[in-house]
Scaffold this active site. Sequence first.
Site, PDB file in Angstrom:
ATOM      1  NE  ARG A 172      33.939  30.390  36.457  1.00 38.41           N
ATOM      2  CZ  ARG A 172      35.077  29.783  36.120  1.00 38.41           C
ATOM      3  NH1 ARG A 172      35.354  29.592  34.851  1.00 38.41           N
ATOM      4  NH2 ARG A 172      35.921  29.378  37.043  1.00 38.41           N
ATOM      5  NE  ARG A 176      25.624  19.402  41.797  1.00 43.95           N
ATOM      6  CZ  ARG A 176      26.704  19.870  42.389  1.00 43.95           C
ATOM      7  NH1 ARG A 176      26.659  20.255  43.656  1.00 43.95           N
ATOM      8  NH2 ARG A 176      27.842  19.929  41.727  1.00 43.95           N
ATOM      9  NE  ARG A 249      37.735  43.386  39.017  1.00 45.37           N
ATOM     10  CZ  ARG A 249      37.562  44.531  39.674  1.00 45.37           C
ATOM     11  NH1 ARG A 249      37.698  45.700  39.037  1.00 45.37           N
ATOM     12  NH2 ARG A 249      37.269  44.520  40.955  1.00 45.37           N
ATOM     13  NE  ARG A 280      38.261  33.309  45.790  1.00 47.71           N
ATOM     14  CZ  ARG A 280      38.010  32.748  44.618  1.00 47.71           C
ATOM     15  NH1 ARG A 280      37.013  31.910  44.484  1.00 47.71           N
ATOM     16  NH2 ARG A 280      38.750  32.995  43.566  1.00 47.71           N
ATOM     17  CD  GLU A 306      40.957  35.347  45.760  1.00 50.16           C
ATOM     18  OE1 GLU A 306      41.137  34.292  46.408  1.00 50.16           O
ATOM     19  OE2 GLU A 306      40.437  35.378  44.644  1.00 50.16           O
ATOM     20  CE1 TYR A 354      37.185  32.661  35.643  1.00 48.94           C
ATOM     21  CE2 TYR A 354      35.056  33.650  35.218  1.00 48.94           C
ATOM     22  CZ  TYR A 354      35.964  33.132  36.096  1.00 48.94           C
ATOM     23  OH  TYR A 354      35.658  33.079  37.428  1.00 48.94           O
ATOM     24  CG  ASP A 356      37.496  26.412  34.980  1.00 42.93           C
ATOM     25  OD1 ASP A 356      37.763  27.461  35.607  1.00 42.93           O
ATOM     26  OD2 ASP A 356      36.352  25.913  34.931  1.00 42.93           O
TER      27      ASP A 356
HETATM   28  N1  UDP Z   1      29.791  33.942  42.530  1.00 43.65           N
HETATM   29  C1  UDP Z   1      28.937  34.559  43.396  1.00 43.65           C
HETATM   30  N2  UDP Z   1      28.976  34.231  44.720  1.00 43.65           N
HETATM   31  C2  UDP Z   1      29.850  33.305  45.196  1.00 43.65           C
HETATM   32  C3  UDP Z   1      30.713  32.660  44.312  1.00 43.65           C
HETATM   33  C4  UDP Z   1      30.673  33.011  42.965  1.00 43.65           C
HETATM   34  O1  UDP Z   1      28.159  35.411  43.006  1.00 43.65           O
HETATM   35  O2  UDP Z   1      29.849  33.074  46.418  1.00 43.65           O
HETATM   36  C5  UDP Z   1      29.737  34.342  41.102  1.00 43.65           C
HETATM   37  C6  UDP Z   1      30.647  35.508  40.776  1.00 43.65           C
HETATM   38  O3  UDP Z   1      30.010  36.303  39.801  1.00 43.65           O
HETATM   39  C7  UDP Z   1      31.845  34.842  40.189  1.00 43.65           C
HETATM   40  C8  UDP Z   1      31.218  33.686  39.439  1.00 43.65           C
HETATM   41  O4  UDP Z   1      30.134  33.288  40.269  1.00 43.65           O
HETATM   42  O5  UDP Z   1      32.563  35.690  39.331  1.00 43.65           O
HETATM   43  C9  UDP Z   1      32.133  32.518  39.163  1.00 43.65           C
HETATM   44  O6  UDP Z   1      32.661  32.035  40.374  1.00 43.65           O
HETATM   45  P1  UDP Z   1      33.895  31.047  40.428  1.00 43.65           P
HETATM   46  O7  UDP Z   1      33.935  30.469  41.781  1.00 43.65           O
HETATM   47  O8  UDP Z   1      33.808  30.128  39.272  1.00 43.65           O
HETATM   48  O9  UDP Z   1      35.108  32.057  40.252  1.00 43.65           O
HETATM   49  P2  UDP Z   1      36.673  31.782  40.347  1.00 43.65           P
HETATM   50  O10 UDP Z   1      36.877  30.601  41.237  1.00 43.65           O
HETATM   51  O11 UDP Z   1      37.155  31.581  38.934  1.00 43.65           O
HETATM   52  O12 UDP Z   1      37.210  33.030  40.947  1.00 43.65           O
END
Ligand code: UDP
Length: 374
Positions: A172, A176, A249, A280, A306, A354, A356
């Site tokens: 996801r 880059r 979850r 976060r 969170e 999952y 978006d």
């Molecule tokens: N992820 C990570 N570190 C980060 C942010 C994301 O390892 O700082 C990984 C983690 O496994 C997460 C996945 O990337 O479940 C997808 O992140 P995303 O931000 O897409 O999750 P969401 O915003 O849906 O909670």
Amino acid sequence: MSKYDYLIVGAGLYGAVFAHKAKKAGKKVLVIEKRDHIAGNIYTKKIEGINVHQYGAHIFHTNNRQVWDFVCQFAVFNRFTNSPVANYKGELYSLPFNMYTFNKMWGITTPDEAREIIERQRREAGIINPANLEEQAISLVGRDIYEKLIKGYTMKQWGRDCSELPAFIIKRLPVRFTFDNNYFNALYQGIPVGGYTKLVENMLEGIEIRLGTDYLVNKRELDSLAGHVVYTGAIDAYFNYCLGNLEYRTVSFETEVLEMPNFQGNAAVNYTDSETPYTRIIEHKWFEFGRDEEGRELPKTVISREYSREWKPGDEPYYPVNDEKNAALYDNYKKLAEKETNVIFGGRLGEYKYYDMDAVIKAALDKWEECSSC
Ligand code: UDP
């Protein structure tokens, strides 16, 4: 004769999109919602002039022009670009993984140097065909980034080791070899001015809504009201968990109003170590540049820490755990769902996916097209 053509169960995004299209086509629609508000998990509530994302941060982004044109009927979107910061034990890194991240991690300055390090670390790990999240992460960004920015965060978010999780979850995130901190590779991105609740309210304009109504408690009576049901709740709950619980979850939020204008200088800071108990911190005002709708700077701030944990009955389900075990169980529920005539299962919970936001909208638009043409 039923009173309504469609009974929509759940006033989240999938239900609202479907309801809007059906109403527009002249159908009689009733939306029912278990909670005391519309908008599902994209619900926002104003606190101290700030639109607080009560069920977690939602940043709208899409590459799909049809979806973008559709949502823009209901809100003006601001120019917010998601650029989260990762905090690993006090070291700050840019996300998603890009040249700023590589520079901070390894002190290198060119894309070739970054590629060389990642390639070396991938070779050292002996990964050829990544079979899980850990292997996928190491082959995309190398072991150092995996250890500092992915391993702990993922463990906290999913409560499972990275080697037990599917590779697609980490895909996801973009990787880059340019200096670009935009988290998404999307052509269109932003936050609806006035909040997501307003957007959904506009989508549902003119449609009868009953809040505080639990479908599964009054199923037989509610079913008799309409010819078709669009069910957006959890698919396993619909079938009374007869094949067992699907795993989810859940997330809880510790939200605080702070008497200061700026707590962390960014909408999202991810705590990627395994010791910090939260995943976060969201500082909601930065989704709207720290200003109210009249452009005035806001003196206070609202933050949410969170916490992620395993779902148990009574909790709100947030993220489906798309591992093999749950995928197999979902397939069996899906077979039961296919036998339910006149019921459409949709959305993150109805399809155990999952999703978006833009994909949810696209799925609801497509489903409506399918229904209206048959
Ligand atoms: N992820 C990570 N570190 C980060 C942010 C994301 O390892 O700082 C990984 C983690 O496994 C997460 C996945 O990337 O479940 C997808 O992140 P995303 O931000 O897409 O999750 P969401 O915003 O849906 O909670």
